[in-house]
Design a protein around this motif. Structure first.
Motif, PDB file in Angstrom:
ATOM      1  N   TYR A  51      -1.885   4.599 -12.999  1.00 51.48           N
ATOM      2  CA  TYR A  51      -1.978   3.178 -13.373  1.00 51.48           C
ATOM      3  C   TYR A  51      -1.193   2.299 -12.402  1.00 51.48           C
ATOM      4  O   TYR A  51      -1.698   1.285 -11.908  1.00 51.48           O
ATOM      5  CB  TYR A  51      -1.469   3.011 -14.805  1.00 51.48           C
ATOM      6  CG  TYR A  51      -0.913   1.651 -15.141  1.00 51.48           C
ATOM      7  CD1 TYR A  51      -1.760   0.571 -15.419  1.00 51.48           C
ATOM      8  CD2 TYR A  51       0.469   1.440 -15.213  1.00 51.48           C
ATOM      9  CE1 TYR A  51      -1.234  -0.680 -15.735  1.00 51.48           C
ATOM     10  CE2 TYR A  51       0.991   0.204 -15.521  1.00 51.48           C
ATOM     11  CZ  TYR A  51       0.134  -0.860 -15.784  1.00 51.48           C
ATOM     12  OH  TYR A  51       0.652  -2.090 -16.087  1.00 51.48           O
ATOM     13  N   ILE A  52       0.034   2.707 -12.093  1.00 45.80           N
ATOM     14  CA  ILE A  52       0.870   1.919 -11.173  1.00 45.80           C
ATOM     15  C   ILE A  52       0.212   1.834  -9.804  1.00 45.80           C
ATOM     16  O   ILE A  52       0.120   0.747  -9.206  1.00 45.80           O
ATOM     17  CB  ILE A  52       2.274   2.539 -11.051  1.00 45.80           C
ATOM     18  CG1 ILE A  52       3.014   2.485 -12.382  1.00 45.80           C
ATOM     19  CG2 ILE A  52       3.088   1.812  -9.967  1.00 45.80           C
ATOM     20  CD1 ILE A  52       4.316   3.261 -12.389  1.00 45.80           C
ATOM     21  N   MET A  53      -0.267   2.959  -9.296  1.00 46.69           N
ATOM     22  CA  MET A  53      -0.857   2.966  -7.959  1.00 46.69           C
ATOM     23  C   MET A  53      -2.086   2.049  -7.892  1.00 46.69           C
ATOM     24  O   MET A  53      -2.242   1.263  -6.946  1.00 46.69           O
ATOM     25  CB  MET A  53      -1.271   4.388  -7.567  1.00 46.69           C
ATOM     26  CG  MET A  53      -1.794   4.474  -6.136  1.00 46.69           C
ATOM     27  SD  MET A  53      -2.475   6.098  -5.704  1.00 46.69           S
ATOM     28  CE  MET A  53      -3.962   6.101  -6.722  1.00 46.69           C
ATOM     29  N   ILE A  54      -2.940   2.106  -8.882  1.00 45.13           N
ATOM     30  CA  ILE A  54      -4.171   1.299  -8.875  1.00 45.13           C
ATOM     31  C   ILE A  54      -3.851  -0.190  -8.934  1.00 45.13           C
ATOM     32  O   ILE A  54      -4.418  -1.006  -8.184  1.00 45.13           O
ATOM     33  CB  ILE A  54      -5.082   1.714 -10.045  1.00 45.13           C
ATOM     34  CG1 ILE A  54      -5.629   3.130  -9.808  1.00 45.13           C
ATOM     35  CG2 ILE A  54      -6.228   0.721 -10.215  1.00 45.13           C
ATOM     36  CD1 ILE A  54      -6.313   3.741 -11.028  1.00 45.13           C
ATOM     37  N   VAL A  55      -2.941  -0.581  -9.826  1.00 45.10           N
ATOM     38  CA  VAL A  55      -2.603  -2.004  -9.994  1.00 45.10           C
ATOM     39  C   VAL A  55      -1.944  -2.559  -8.736  1.00 45.10           C
ATOM     40  O   VAL A  55      -2.299  -3.636  -8.246  1.00 45.10           O
ATOM     41  CB  VAL A  55      -1.686  -2.196 -11.220  1.00 45.10           C
ATOM     42  CG1 VAL A  55      -1.162  -3.640 -11.269  1.00 45.10           C
ATOM     43  CG2 VAL A  55      -2.436  -1.874 -12.498  1.00 45.10           C
ATOM     44  N   VAL A  56      -0.973  -1.840  -8.193  1.00 49.01           N
ATOM     45  CA  VAL A  56      -0.252  -2.322  -7.008  1.00 49.01           C
ATOM     46  C   VAL A  56      -1.172  -2.369  -5.795  1.00 49.01           C
ATOM     47  O   VAL A  56      -1.192  -3.350  -5.042  1.00 49.01           O
ATOM     48  CB  VAL A  56       0.981  -1.440  -6.723  1.00 49.01           C
ATOM     49  CG1 VAL A  56       1.624  -1.823  -5.398  1.00 49.01           C
ATOM     50  CG2 VAL A  56       1.993  -1.574  -7.854  1.00 49.01           C
ATOM     51  N   PHE A  57      -1.969  -1.331  -5.602  1.00 51.77           N
ATOM     52  CA  PHE A  57      -2.883  -1.280  -4.453  1.00 51.77           C
ATOM     53  C   PHE A  57      -3.904  -2.413  -4.524  1.00 51.77           C
ATOM     54  O   PHE A  57      -4.194  -3.079  -3.525  1.00 51.77           O
ATOM     55  CB  PHE A  57      -3.594   0.075  -4.422  1.00 51.77           C
ATOM     56  CG  PHE A  57      -4.297   0.368  -3.127  1.00 51.77           C
ATOM     57  CD1 PHE A  57      -3.659   1.091  -2.130  1.00 51.77           C
ATOM     58  CD2 PHE A  57      -5.592  -0.073  -2.900  1.00 51.77           C
ATOM     59  CE1 PHE A  57      -4.296   1.372  -0.927  1.00 51.77           C
ATOM     60  CE2 PHE A  57      -6.237   0.190  -1.700  1.00 51.77           C
ATOM     61  CZ  PHE A  57      -5.589   0.921  -0.718  1.00 51.77           C
ATOM     62  N   TYR A  71       0.827  -1.200   0.000  1.00 48.69           N
ATOM     63  CA  TYR A  71       0.000   0.000   0.000  1.00 48.69           C
ATOM     64  C   TYR A  71       0.868   1.259   0.000  1.00 48.69           C
ATOM     65  O   TYR A  71       0.646   2.199  -0.772  1.00 48.69           O
ATOM     66  CB  TYR A  71      -0.902   0.018   1.235  1.00 48.69           C
ATOM     67  CG  TYR A  71      -2.069  -0.942   1.201  1.00 48.69           C
ATOM     68  CD1 TYR A  71      -2.538  -1.454  -0.011  1.00 48.69           C
ATOM     69  CD2 TYR A  71      -2.713  -1.326   2.370  1.00 48.69           C
ATOM     70  CE1 TYR A  71      -3.611  -2.333  -0.040  1.00 48.69           C
ATOM     71  CE2 TYR A  71      -3.794  -2.204   2.347  1.00 48.69           C
ATOM     72  CZ  TYR A  71      -4.238  -2.703   1.136  1.00 48.69           C
ATOM     73  OH  TYR A  71      -5.306  -3.572   1.108  1.00 48.69           O
ATOM     74  N   ILE A  72       1.864   1.275   0.890  1.00 46.00           N
ATOM     75  CA  ILE A  72       2.765   2.437   0.959  1.00 46.00           C
ATOM     76  C   ILE A  72       3.520   2.599  -0.351  1.00 46.00           C
ATOM     77  O   ILE A  72       3.655   3.696  -0.897  1.00 46.00           O
ATOM     78  CB  ILE A  72       3.748   2.277   2.131  1.00 46.00           C
ATOM     79  CG1 ILE A  72       2.996   2.292   3.471  1.00 46.00           C
ATOM     80  CG2 ILE A  72       4.809   3.386   2.103  1.00 46.00           C
ATOM     81  CD1 ILE A  72       3.862   1.934   4.666  1.00 46.00           C
ATOM     82  N   GLY A  73       4.012   1.476  -0.881  1.00 46.89           N
ATOM     83  CA  GLY A  73       4.759   1.512  -2.130  1.00 46.89           C
ATOM     84  C   GLY A  73       3.942   2.069  -3.281  1.00 46.89           C
ATOM     85  O   GLY A  73       4.450   2.837  -4.110  1.00 46.89           O
ATOM     86  N   SER A  74       2.661   1.712  -3.348  1.00 47.83           N
ATOM     87  CA  SER A  74       1.818   2.181  -4.454  1.00 47.83           C
ATOM     88  C   SER A  74       1.694   3.706  -4.438  1.00 47.83           C
ATOM     89  O   SER A  74       1.759   4.365  -5.482  1.00 47.83           O
ATOM     90  CB  SER A  74       0.440   1.527  -4.386  1.00 47.83           C
ATOM     91  OG  SER A  74      -0.298   1.987  -3.271  1.00 47.83           O
ATOM     92  N   GLY A  75       1.518   4.275  -3.246  1.00 49.32           N
ATOM     93  CA  GLY A  75       1.405   5.729  -3.141  1.00 49.32           C
ATOM     94  C   GLY A  75       2.701   6.441  -3.494  1.00 49.32           C
ATOM     95  O   GLY A  75       2.682   7.480  -4.179  1.00 49.32           O
TER      96      GLY A  75
END
Length: 462
Positions: A214-220, A120-124
């Motif tokens: 895109y990255i944030m949505i996929v990772v989260f 979660y932290i990584g996605s942000g």
């Protein structure tokens, strides 16, 4: 099979309110295995999801490293940066992406940071990194935003995904780790072509902002299902004392027997093997990062057209990713160390091949050696990721692999930033020749690796 003889020293049954009762069995070396619970007992579904979700997340963050080189020209024109500025932004990103692996692993093993929370932290932070690259023209702020913040975010995602697979597949981790690791390369392919053909100073804000979202949505979204297995967990259908199971598992365990004990980071360092692995990854990753950073520019310097330049990077990214999966599978059959040495030698030979292709002005040869460079330049990562728990066990793998992978932070400095200085001083031919020689040194170091404690007991055939 080729493995140390082991036998049960003790066993105990533990009732668990959430799971089936499990037993802890101990082999003759004192290593404990927790058996009896299936993956479905713990997760509520197949552990295969712990392969596919990390793979999807790894594909999302691959744009940071593998597509960045294709965006450099536009970024330079849009923000007024020099070539050296753009190289150092990537180098700082690599430094923090690799450097966060150990502290993040240590926090996970202390129970402070769960796998889900790390994602979660990584996605942000990944979103912040791309917003910084899009909107901050001051190079120092861009380094802080994309290099530091984005690097930490991508590093949290990368380390969590790789460690997740190693914990859930202790009996045949090579193929699974390679598959997940491969997403970190070929996931960038669409963005390589977007940056080469649909990215300019008129739309760069919109493109970079959308990529960050895109990255944030996929990772989260992937992180929602992340969960580590209990410590010492072993698949219920495989006897950890006899390594009985299907033929594939038996073959893999014979070639890559499990660690003789669960090594803490300090113990792993004292064996001498972890420092050797660290040094080997410093050299090999440096060559890989050099190729990623300079291949498109070298193609243009030689006189190849933009299609060949973009295609060579696309070929490198695809083969880099596919190669990671192939060697992961191969290492289950050949053994991790033999496969690692083979991969590093291929990477070294490819650097000399790139020089040859440029000298004879052959686009076909250039693409071929880009193929080999991409294969060697990515395939060693999952091998080190699988070799670390093979040597030191799974319980402290987040920290131990974090230490090994931290070698990449040194690689980022001399592979990107210092690499640009070598190119300026010696030209591309001299830089590629040096990269090839460095690979050969790394291969010799890899030959010295051996599993700690395994030679103390004679091996038996069976």
């Amino acid at each position: 099979m080729t493995a140390d003889p082991i036998a049960t020293n003790s066993s105990s049954t533990h009732p668990d309110a959430a799971h089936r009762p499990y037993r802890e069995v101990t082999d003759t070396r004192g290593r404990v295995y927790r058996v009896g619970e299936t993956d479905r007992d713990i997760l509520g579904h197949s552990r295969k999801l712990m392969v596919y979700l990390p793979w999807i997340a790894m594909m999302a963050i691959s744009v940071f490293e593998y597509a960045y080189g294709s965006a450099e020209d536009t970024l330079s024109h849009a923000h007024g940066w020099t070539q050296s500025n753009t190289f150092w932004i990537l180098s700082v990103w690599v430094f923090f992406q690799a450097g966060v692996a150990f502290p993040a692993g240590w926090l996970r093993e202390k129970g402070v940071l769960t796998a889900r929370k790390a994602m979660y932290i990584g996605s942000g932070l990944c979103l912040v990194g791309f917003l910084a690259l899009s909107h901050l023209s001051n190079v120092w702020l861009a380094i802080l935003g994309f290099g530091v913040v984005g690097g930490i975010g991508a590093g949290l995602v990368y380390a969590t995904c790789i460690n997740m697979v190693g914990k859930w597949f202790p009996e045949r981790r090579g193929a699974r780790t390679g598959f997940v690791n491969g997403g970190f390369a070929y996931g960038s392919l669409p963005f390589i072509f977007i940056f080469n053909y649909g990215f300019d100073t008129a739309n760069y804000h919109r493109v970079l902002d959308l990529i960050g979202c895109y990255i944030m949505i996929v990772v989260f979204g992937s992180a929602f299902f992340f969960k580590d297995p209990p410590k010492n967990w072993w698949p219920a259908d495989i006897d950890p004392l006899e390594f009985s199971g299907d033929g594939k598992n038996a073959t893999s365990l014979a070639k890559n027997p499990p660690a003789v004990k669960q090594y803490t980071p300090k113990e792993a360092i004292r064996t001498g093997m972890l420092p050797l692995m660290w040094l080997s990854i410093v050299l090999t990753a440096g060559v890989s990062i050099f190729g990623i950073s300079f291949q498109v520019d070298y193609a243009k310097e030689v006189g190849f057209g933009p299609l060949v330049a973009a295609s060579s990077m696309g070929v490198m990214a695809v083969i880099n990713g596919i190669g990671r999966g192939v060697v992961g599978w191969l290492s289950d059959k050949w053994g991790r160390k033999s496969t690692l040495v083979f991969v590093i030698v291929v990477l070294g030979l490819a650097q000399f091949g790139v020089i040859w292709a440029g000298d004879v002005k052959s686009e076909t040869l250039f693409l071929f050696f880009a193929f080999l460079s991409g294969f060697g330049g990515g395939a060693f990562y999952p091998l080190f990721a699988a070799l670390t728990p093979d040597y030191f066990g799974e319980n402290y793998n987040a920290s131990n692999y974090g230490l090994v992978y931290s070698g990449k932070l040194i690689s980022g400095l001399f592979g990107g930033g210092l690499g640009s200085m070598v190119v300026a001083a010696w030209g591309y031919d001299g830089a590629y020749a040096l990269a090839g020689a460095v690979s050969m040194v790394a291969a010799v170091i890899a030959l010295l690796l051996r599993q700690p404690g395994r030679t103390a007991v004679p091996q038996t055939a069976g």
